[in-house]
Each structure stands twice: as C-alpha cells, then as structure tokens.
Scaffold this motif. Structure first.
Motif, PDB file in Angstrom:
ATOM      1  N   ASP A   2     -11.773 -13.516   1.360  1.00 49.03           N
ATOM      2  CA  ASP A   2     -12.311 -12.545   0.385  1.00 49.03           C
ATOM      3  C   ASP A   2     -11.571 -11.234   0.560  1.00 49.03           C
ATOM      4  O   ASP A   2     -12.007 -10.361   1.311  1.00 49.03           O
ATOM      5  N   PRO A   3     -10.454 -11.050  -0.118  1.00 51.84           N
ATOM      6  CA  PRO A   3      -9.623  -9.859   0.105  1.00 51.84           C
ATOM      7  C   PRO A   3     -10.366  -8.540  -0.092  1.00 51.84           C
ATOM      8  O   PRO A   3     -10.147  -7.589   0.651  1.00 51.84           O
ATOM      9  N   ASP A   4     -11.260  -8.484  -1.052  1.00 52.97           N
ATOM     10  CA  ASP A   4     -11.931  -7.225  -1.355  1.00 52.97           C
ATOM     11  C   ASP A   4     -12.994  -6.861  -0.326  1.00 52.97           C
ATOM     12  O   ASP A   4     -13.462  -5.711  -0.298  1.00 52.97           O
ATOM     13  N   ALA A   5     -13.385  -7.802   0.503  1.00 54.45           N
ATOM     14  CA  ALA A   5     -14.442  -7.528   1.477  1.00 54.45           C
ATOM     15  C   ALA A   5     -13.903  -6.993   2.797  1.00 54.45           C
ATOM     16  O   ALA A   5     -14.678  -6.642   3.680  1.00 54.45           O
ATOM     17  N   VAL A   6     -12.595  -6.927   2.923  1.00 53.16           N
ATOM     18  CA  VAL A   6     -11.975  -6.539   4.194  1.00 53.16           C
ATOM     19  C   VAL A   6     -11.293  -5.189   4.034  1.00 53.16           C
ATOM     20  O   VAL A   6     -10.568  -4.952   3.048  1.00 53.16           O
ATOM     21  N   HIS A   7     -11.512  -4.311   5.012  1.00 52.44           N
ATOM     22  CA  HIS A   7     -10.849  -3.002   4.998  1.00 52.44           C
ATOM     23  C   HIS A   7      -9.452  -3.134   5.593  1.00 52.44           C
ATOM     24  O   HIS A   7      -9.268  -3.684   6.682  1.00 52.44           O
ATOM     25  N   LEU A   8      -8.463  -2.635   4.881  1.00 50.57           N
ATOM     26  CA  LEU A   8      -7.099  -2.530   5.391  1.00 50.57           C
ATOM     27  C   LEU A   8      -6.713  -1.063   5.441  1.00 50.57           C
ATOM     28  O   LEU A   8      -7.093  -0.278   4.568  1.00 50.57           O
ATOM     29  N   ASP A   9      -5.959  -0.695   6.458  1.00 47.36           N
ATOM     30  CA  ASP A   9      -5.525   0.692   6.578  1.00 47.36           C
ATOM     31  C   ASP A   9      -4.555   1.025   5.447  1.00 47.36           C
ATOM     32  O   ASP A   9      -3.713   0.192   5.070  1.00 47.36           O
ATOM     33  N   PRO A  10      -4.629   2.232   4.897  1.00 47.11           N
ATOM     34  CA  PRO A  10      -3.607   2.641   3.921  1.00 47.11           C
ATOM     35  C   PRO A  10      -2.247   2.697   4.593  1.00 47.11           C
ATOM     36  O   PRO A  10      -2.130   2.992   5.790  1.00 47.11           O
ATOM     37  N   LEU A  11      -1.217   2.392   3.837  1.00 50.73           N
ATOM     38  CA  LEU A  11       0.130   2.458   4.396  1.00 50.73           C
ATOM     39  C   LEU A  11       0.452   3.901   4.748  1.00 50.73           C
ATOM     40  O   LEU A  11       0.070   4.828   4.027  1.00 50.73           O
ATOM     41  N   PRO A  12       1.151   4.134   5.845  1.00 47.44           N
ATOM     42  CA  PRO A  12       1.437   5.520   6.246  1.00 47.44           C
ATOM     43  C   PRO A  12       2.350   6.216   5.244  1.00 47.44           C
ATOM     44  O   PRO A  12       3.174   5.579   4.581  1.00 47.44           O
ATOM     45  N   ARG A  13       2.194   7.517   5.129  1.00 48.30           N
ATOM     46  CA  ARG A  13       3.054   8.322   4.263  1.00 48.30           C
ATOM     47  C   ARG A  13       4.398   8.523   4.933  1.00 48.30           C
ATOM     48  O   ARG A  13       4.481   8.949   6.089  1.00 48.30           O
ATOM     49  N   VAL A  14       5.450   8.193   4.217  1.00 43.41           N
ATOM     50  CA  VAL A  14       6.805   8.394   4.725  1.00 43.41           C
ATOM     51  C   VAL A  14       7.330   9.705   4.152  1.00 43.41           C
ATOM     52  O   VAL A  14       7.392   9.868   2.931  1.00 43.41           O
ATOM     53  N   PRO A  15       7.693  10.675   4.982  1.00 43.92           N
ATOM     54  CA  PRO A  15       8.208  11.945   4.452  1.00 43.92           C
ATOM     55  C   PRO A  15       9.415  11.711   3.549  1.00 43.92           C
ATOM     56  O   PRO A  15      10.175  10.757   3.744  1.00 43.92           O
ATOM     57  N   PRO A  16       9.601  12.557   2.545  1.00 38.75           N
ATOM     58  CA  PRO A  16      10.716  12.357   1.610  1.00 38.75           C
ATOM     59  C   PRO A  16      12.065  12.446   2.316  1.00 38.75           C
ATOM     60  O   PRO A  16      12.272  13.275   3.191  1.00 38.75           O
ATOM     61  N   GLY A  17      12.974  11.574   1.902  1.00 40.88           N
ATOM     62  CA  GLY A  17      14.298  11.575   2.510  1.00 40.88           C
ATOM     63  C   GLY A  17      15.371  12.116   1.594  1.00 40.88           C
ATOM     64  O   GLY A  17      16.531  12.225   1.984  1.00 40.88           O
ATOM     65  N   ALA A  18      15.019  12.426   0.366  1.00 39.43           N
ATOM     66  CA  ALA A  18      15.990  12.926  -0.599  1.00 39.43           C
ATOM     67  C   ALA A  18      15.345  14.064  -1.384  1.00 39.43           C
ATOM     68  O   ALA A  18      14.127  14.144  -1.481  1.00 39.43           O
TER      69      ALA A  18
END
Length: 758
Positions: A740-756
C-alpha cells in the motif's frame, strides 16, 4: 519634437504631465517592444535592468475621432494576393490595448493624449509576479507617470519611457528580499515603437542542423501549396553595403572586466574575416552617453541581482525576414563571485607562502570565464543557439556551457592555467559562415557547409535534448570538459579529493566570516555533479542528429552495451563511503554562520540544527547519482533497449548495481574514514528511499514498474535473511510500499543546491 514617424508634442496646459503624440501613419505595422531600464534585481524574478520583453506587431488605426493602438500576433502572417491576406488577417484576433480621442489635427498628424498607452503594463509584469507567487500586483496610476522629458522620436523609432509603480501585498519572498517597500515596486518601462525596414533583408531559410535560432510564423495562405510553418535564420544585415555590427559595452563594467568582455566579444571578428567581412563586426567600450535602450544600439549591459542568475543575449528581429534590428546582452555581475568562489575553494590561496601566485591564478580564472561568457552571450545576440555537444569537437564552441577545466599535475597540484578555452572553435566559424556568408547559389553552398561540418565530426545538439530529466542524447551535456565523460569524471574526482584534503580557512579571504566555509565546502563536495550527469547520460542513452527528411540520416541509435555498463559501474561506486565521507580536517574547520549572517540556497541543508550536518551531505551526494540513474524516463529507455538487445543492462541490473555497493557491501568500511560506517549506512537508506519514491511516484511503464517491484521484493526477502535490525526495518518498509504505497511515509528527497550557472 516632430519626426517622420510619430511626433512628440509639448503640452502647454500641463507641461510634462501628459504625453502628447502626433500620429502620422495609420494602418502601418511596426514593432512594439518593451524594456526595463530600472529593474527589480532578483535572480528569481528575471525583471532585470536591461530586460527585453517579447516583440509584437502593432499599428495605429483611426476610426472616426478615435485612435486605436492595435497589437497583432506576429506568429500568424499571411502573404499572397489581397484575398489571401484578408483571410489571414480576419482569421485571428486583434488586440486593442489602448484607445484615445483625437484632440486636434496638427501639421498633418492626429494629436492624442497617449499617457494611458505609456502607463500600461505591456510586458505583463503584474501577471509575472503572480505566476511567481509574489501576490497580486497592479499598476497604481497615482504613483505612475510618463517620463515625457526622456521620450525620444525619430524617423525609425519612438521611445516612450514611464515610471510604473506596482502596488501589491508585498508578502512574496523574492520581492521582500530586494524592494525597499515590497508593497510598491517601481520600475521604469521603456516602450519602443520601431518601424520595419523599408527594404526587407532577403530571408535565409532555417535549417535544424545550422545552429541558428529558427524564428518564424505560420502562413496559412500556403495551405495546399507548402509548409505553413515559415522558419528563418535570424541574422544582422552584414556585408560591404551594410553598417558594421557594433556591440558597445556598458561603462558600468569595471576594469579589468570590461577589457575582458571586449576581448571575448571580439573573438567573433575572426569568423567574419574568414567569410570576407573583416570590418563587419566589432565590440567596443561604450562612452558616458551609452544608452542600450536606444533602438539600433547593440548594448552589453551590466546587471546586478540578488542571488545566482543567468546572463542572456537577445535580438529584436523583423518578423517578416528574421533580420536582427538591434540586440542586447545582459551580463550578471554575480557570475564573477561564483567563479571566484570556485577558484578560491580549489586553490585555498589565503595564508599560503605562494598566496600572490594563487590569487593571480584565481583572478585569471575569473577573467577567462568572463571572456568566454561575453562571446557566448553575444553569440546568442548574433542569432546562434547553444551547442551542448561541442565537447566532442577538436575545440569546443563558445556556444557550449563550459565548466572550468581542472587538471591535476603529477605531484597532485590543482592546475587552472587552461581552465577555459580561448577563441572560437570550428563550430563557431561554421555558425557565422552559415548565417552571414554571401553565396551565388545559397541553397547549394549552405548544404555543402553543413555536409562538411558533419563530415568533420562537428555534432550539434541544443537545449531540450541536453538539459532536464527528459534529455537522452549521450553527447549533449552541459558544464563538462572533455569528450569522454567517464574520463572527465575520473579527473574531477581526483581534483575533488585533492581540494577536500587541502580544505582550510585559506579558501576564504581573511576578512570574511567563517560561516561561509560551509558554502565553499559544498562547492567541493559536489564538484563532480556535472560529470555524474554526463556519465549517467550514457545509461539508456541514445544518439541522433537534426536534419530534414530528404537528407541522409541514421535515426536514433542506442549507446553500446559495454559503454552503458561501464558508466553504470563507475556511477555506482560513488555510493561507497570512500567517495562520500568528508575529511575530518575539513569538518573540523566549519562553524555555523555568525549572527546577522545565514545560510543561502548555495549551502547544504542541515538536520543537525545550526551546525553542519555531515550525514545530510552524504544524502545529497547520493542523490546526485540516484536522481540521474533512477529518473523514470531513463528507466523506461533502459527497459526498451534491454528488450531490443539483452546484452544491454536492464532495470534489474541498474538496481542491483546500486544495491551491491550499499546494502550488499561485503568489504569493511575503512576505519580511518570519519564516521565511515554511518556514512555507508546513510547512503544505503538514501538509495532505498529513492527507489521506493520512484516506484510510488514515478511515471514508469507497467512492465518497468513490474521489474522494479520484483527486484525490490527479492531484495526484501534477502534482507530478512540478514537478521540485522536495520535490514529487517528496510524489508518491512519495502513490503509496506509494495502492499500500500500511500500508507507508508517516505522521506522527501534532499534538496541539492543549484550547480548552475557556473
């Protein structure tokens, strides 16, 4: 002031209060363009000093005692006999954006009060602010006025500047960062009415492999006769009978940077000379009367912004022919600080016995980048697109995005002496010849030029095929030096290791607060980011060329299996703790930003409160790799290529390669690595979280989704055999998402600082 086009008339009743125009020409199309000479200075909003809005076709019409200002979409034009033209004009809507009564007739002109015309938001700034989530703004007439004394008119153009104040809530973060009072944003709009040339320039037809911009329009009068989409190569009028193409550099650019801009911009002179036009083009310093908003002046404008931003080169074109009537380049001054920060982070010059020598290398790095940047942006203004495949050429094009070419000496010293190429590459010579050359048989000569370029290996791939998650071309990569992406990655990793091992307070000028060390460390920690993208482009990568159906071509071809597998292996090893752990000496040098300072988007986020978080740094470095290899469009391509050729890696092999170096790692993590075990453990969990996120949120084909689910199901069973608490927890997480994908908490992907931009 009386002119052949539009008169500017004094107002004896309200001097300077009203803008009175004498309209002499009705039903005559001209160009309407909008510029900002007073901007907002935010890299987020792009409402800069020097901004040039989109051009539109406009005309004055008179109906009885009223004058209408009518705007037409220049992308719909119809030519032919009177009936065809009428059908085209009546098929698409006009926009009456202003009207006013005729006040009187004077010297053959209809006099109108055009104050409302000058004060209109022609560039839709209020709409732009709303779209950028800054709130609802509107022009406040009580705080806006035409700048009558600064208005200009002549035989070919009229300029109507106005001070516009946009009133709004003032709660947007971008406007609050730059405005004295974000509830009142005051800009100066330059409204330009530009007559079209009486003798149109002959059209040079656009070819998709020419490297030029394809401007044009739809001519529905060609229905049943030919392609209704008419595309042209934009270009200046150049030749023995034409005025030279002159770009003038804003005197606000300080030395030695102004000289660098002039030098780099003049690289294009060589290409014009090679086609027999040695005096057709030049770049020179602007004097104190420099006015880039004057129609016909090609200006290089110095722009200051808050935050990291891009430079731009733009041209105003005749929509009938593609002739560039005048151009403007915006150079962002903050780019100098970005490049200087990189040089200082790499060389750590301060406090060294050879400090002067190292600082001189940093300064030359900045100047070299600025020369290249000037040539690049002026190239856009000359009508040329990016070429992000030029790293495969004998010498790269100035229309590519170059990162500093960092080399390492035999004694492990970083060398920046050849960081940026000097002068034009062969593709740049081709661009000028194809756009500006004069030929007896144009079609045949241009076809020959393109054939010679292709035969000599000059590949051309531009924006959409080189940037963003949907890009798939293996050779079209930005900010990478060298033709072999895998070797470029190895070189950059070596430079990264040396720079990180030498990291100290010496990367910052001695009068800067130590909290900025974090920003410099981030630059080095993510130094290989562009090479990661380039190598990942080989996995599921393809190659193709632009062309016409009647020409020879080979369609789209997949990257060979051995190269894909080599790229996959090279990227997977970046998830090992040896590549992810930061040196203890570097970590020990860091302090949080001082009071009155703060972290910007250039810093890594921290889950450790005020202090630097080494494990968040690990998560971001892992994400550099996983966001590329696990991008849904790439996995879909990988699956198809594997179906066509089982020798190519499939989705399961991609997943297994990443799991093997993280969760399945069997060799011990070196004890000398700072926090080595925790680093490897964090990398493993970051990978798993990303895999599950792609499964839950990605736009995978059904068969690809099935392959990924099967690989994860097998992996969960494998984890349950391990017996470690973390392994059991990971297995439970996988099973929960699969059930049940919606029933599980996943961490948000980390913010990658801009490279350009770099």
């Amino acid at each position: 002031m009386t002119a052949d086009f539009i008169d500017l008339l004094p107002d004896p009743d309200r001097p300077g209060g009203r803008l009175l125009l004498g309209i002499r020409h009705f039903d005559e199309p001209f160009l309407l363009t909008v510029s900002l000479s007073q901007g907002l200075g935010s890299s987020e909003l792009w409402l800069d000093r020097g901004r040039a809005g989109k051009a539109r076709l406009a005309e004055f019409r008179r109906i009885g005692d009223r004058v209408l200002f009518v705007v037409r979409n220049k992308h719909f034009q119809t030519y032919g006999d009177a009936a065809a033209v009428r059908a085209g004009q009546e098929s698409f809507p006009l926009s009456v954006v202003w009207s006013g009564p005729v006040l009187r007739e004077e010297n053959g002109a209809a006099v109108v009060d055009a104050t409302g015309l000058a004060l209109a938001d022609h560039d839709r700034i209020a709409e732009h602010l709303y779209d950028e989530e800054q709130g609802e703004y509107a022009v406040d007439d009580a705080r806006s006025l035409p700048l009558v004394a600064d208005s200009r008119t002549g035989p070919s153009a009229t300029r109507l500047p106005a001070l516009l104040t946009f009133a709004g809530p003032g709660r947007g973060t971008a406007v609050r960062a730059v405005a004295a009072d974000p509830r009142a944003l005051t800009v100066v709009q330059q409204l330009n009415l530009v007559r079209l040339p009486s003798e149109p320039l002959p059209v040079r037809r656009f070819h998709p492999n020419s490297g030029g911009y394809g401007v044009g329009y739809a001519d529905h009068g060609r229905v049943g006769v030919g392609d209704t989409q008419v595309r042209m190569q934009p270009r200046f009028r150049a030749g023995p009978q034409a005025e030279p193409i002159v770009f003038r550099v804003d005197p606000a650019v300080p030395e030695p940077f102004r000289s660098a801009v002039i030098e780099g911009g003049n690289w294009w002179r060589e290409a014009f000379a090679l086609i027999g036009l040695p005096d057709a083009y030049r770049v020179e310093a602007g004097d104190e009367a420099f006015d880039p908003y004057e129609v016909g002046v090609n200006g290089v404008v110095w722009v200051h912004r808050s935050g990291r931003g891009w430079s731009l080169g733009q041209g105003l074109t005749d929509p009938r022919t593609g002739e560039i009537l005048h151009a403007r380049v915006r150079l962002g001054s903050q780019r100098l600080e970005q490049v200087r920060a990189l040089g200082e982070a790499l060389l750590a010059p301060y406090g060294r016995p050879d400090e002067a020598e190292r600082l001189a290398a940093v300064e030359e790095l900045v100047l070299a980048r600025l020369r290249h940047l000037a040539a690049h942006e002026i190239g856009h203004a000359l009508g040329f697109m990016h070429n992000f495949a030029s790293t495969t050429h004998p010498k790269p094009s100035v229309m590519d995005y170059p990162h500093a070419r960092i080399t390492v000496t035999d004694d492990d010293r970083i060398d920046l002496s050849a960081a940026y190429s000097t002068g034009l590459g062969p593709w740049d010579h081709f661009l000028v010849a194809h756009a500006y050359g004069h030929f007896a048989d144009e079609d045949a000569a241009l076809a020959q030029l393109r054939a010679e370029a292709t035969e000599s290996g000059l590949r051309f791939v531009s924006d959409e095929d080189a940037q963003g998650p949907l890009a798939a071309h293996a050779d079209a990569v930005t900010w990478v030096t060298g033709g072999d992406a895998r070797q470029a990655l190895e070189t950059m990793l070596r430079a990264r290791r040396i720079a990180l091992e030498g990291f100290s307070r010496g990367v910052l000028p001695p009068d800067r607060q130590t909290g900025e060390l974090e920003e410099r460390l981030t630059l080095l920690h993510l130094l290989h980011r562009h090479e990661v993208i380039a190598v990942a482009r080989l996995v599921g990568g393809v190659r193709y060329a632009y062309g016409l159906a009647g020409e020879d071509g080979r369609g789209t071809e997949a990257v060979d299996a051995a190269t894909q597998r080599s790229a996959l292996t090279g990227l997977a090893r970046l998830l090992r703790a040896e590549q992810l752990a930061l040196p203890q000496a570097a970590l020990s040098a860091l302090t949080p930003p001082a009071v009155r300072y703060g972290r910007t988007e250039q810093y890594l986020d921290s889950g450790a409160g005020r202090v630097f978080d080494p494990l968040d740094a690990v998560r971001v470095a892992v994400t550099l790799v996983t966001e590329q290899l696990l991008e849904p469009a790439r996995l879909n391509r990988v699956a198809w290529q594997h179906a066509m050729d089982p020798a190519s890696p499939g989705v399961t092999e991609v997943v297994d390669a990443l799991l093997t170096v993280t969760w399945r790692r069997t060799d011990p993590v070196p004890t000398e690595l700072p926090g080595g075990v925790a680093v490897q453990y964090t990398a493993a969990w970051t990978l798993l979280n990303h895999l599950l996120t792609v499964l839950r949120e990605g736009t995978l084909h059904a068969a690809v989704r099935t392959s990924l689910r099967s690989a994860l199901r097998r992996f969960a069973a494998e984890l349950r055999q391990g017996g470690h608490d973390g392994q059991r927890e990971a297995a439970d997480l996988i099973s929960g998402v699969l059930a049940d994908p919606d029933a599980v908490h996943l961490d948000p992907l980390p913010r990658v600082p801009p490279g350009a931009p770099n």
